[in-house]
Design a protein around this motif. Structure first.
Motif: not given
Length: 261
Positions: A39-61
């Protein structure tokens, strides 16, 4: 992760988004994957976004659940938190729950879990009166915005528990800001939610004085000015675009200007 693992309610998934961390955060998350039984997924951003916005959007998606609950990576929840939030949302059939009150913990890296004496109870915004039982907020957007402007509803996303369809059907996203993206996200939530429920239950522990947070980073005066000026300019741009697409704000410009202010 331990406070999430120990929930009395277990029918949920956990999505952790790695924003190109340089410490051992991913190793810690990976050590928990077997404990969550898939039940646990670990996702990775391709490059650091500098804030929590893009990672949160990726998690929601990448989420599939009926409800969403977004936590800061260093905060805690009680064993019954998800069970109480889920059963309350189902019972009252609401789009969003807002927790008026919670706890803070002035911990440090040497003390990951607080004792009861470490917890300080408070209304998140410090302004009452607070509800003593679940109460549905007004469906009138004018009144909701007035409540928000009066700091009767806080902006942090971790105070809220909401339906995933509220996000997907209204194309709500976090802006890509270095900080304060929750303010804009909350404005979008209260603009689109059909039913909002306030609850008195203190179910969340917010960790204060995190030296690793982006806002706690040491900066000289020039760097501080540049940091917050960029956030304000980009935030105003994002909000202006959002308001221009909403009939309510076109018909009620005073609320648009009040929120921009």
């Amino acid at each position: 992760m331990t406070s999430i693992l120990n929930q009395t309610f277990q029918n949920f998934e956990v999505i952790v988004v790695d924003d190109c961390s340089t410490d051992k955060s991913c190793d810690v998350v990976e050590s928990f994957i077997p404990k969550f039984g898939g039940r646990l997924k670990l996702l990775h951003m391709k490059k650091n976004s500098g804030g929590a916005g893009k990672p949160s959007n990726k998690g929601i998606a990448n989420s599939i659940g009926k409800y969403l609950f977004i936590m800061d990576n260093d905060d805690l929840i009680f064993k019954s938190t998800l069970e109480v939030l889920y059963t309350t949302a189902e019972h009252f059939d609401v789009d969003m729950i807002y927790m008026e009150q919670g706890f803070t913990f002035s911990g440090n890296e040497d003390k990951l879990f607080p004792d009861s004496s470490d917890l300080k109870g408070r209304g998140w915004q410090g302004r009452g009166p607070f509800v003593d039982k679940p109460i549905q907020d007004s469906n009138n957007i004018n009144e909701r915005i007035e409540v928000f402007l009066q700091s009767r509803m806080g902006w942090p996303v971790w105070e809220k528990f909401f339906k995933r369809t509220l996000i997907t059907e209204n194309d709500i996203t976090f802006p890509n800001l270095k900080a304060s993206q929750d303010i804009i996200f909350t404005i979008e939530l209260i603009s689109h939610a059909k039913k909002i429920l306030r609850v008195p239950y203190p179910l969340y522990v917010y960790r204060l004085n995190n030296p690793n947070s982006i806002c706690a980073t040491e900066r000289n005066n020039a760097e501080k000015l540049a940091f917050w000026a960029d956030i304000n300019l980009q935030g105003i741009k994002f909000l202006t675009n959002f308001f221009s697409e909403q009939k309510f704000f076109n018909d009620n410009p005073k609320y648009k200007w009040a929120l921009l202010n």
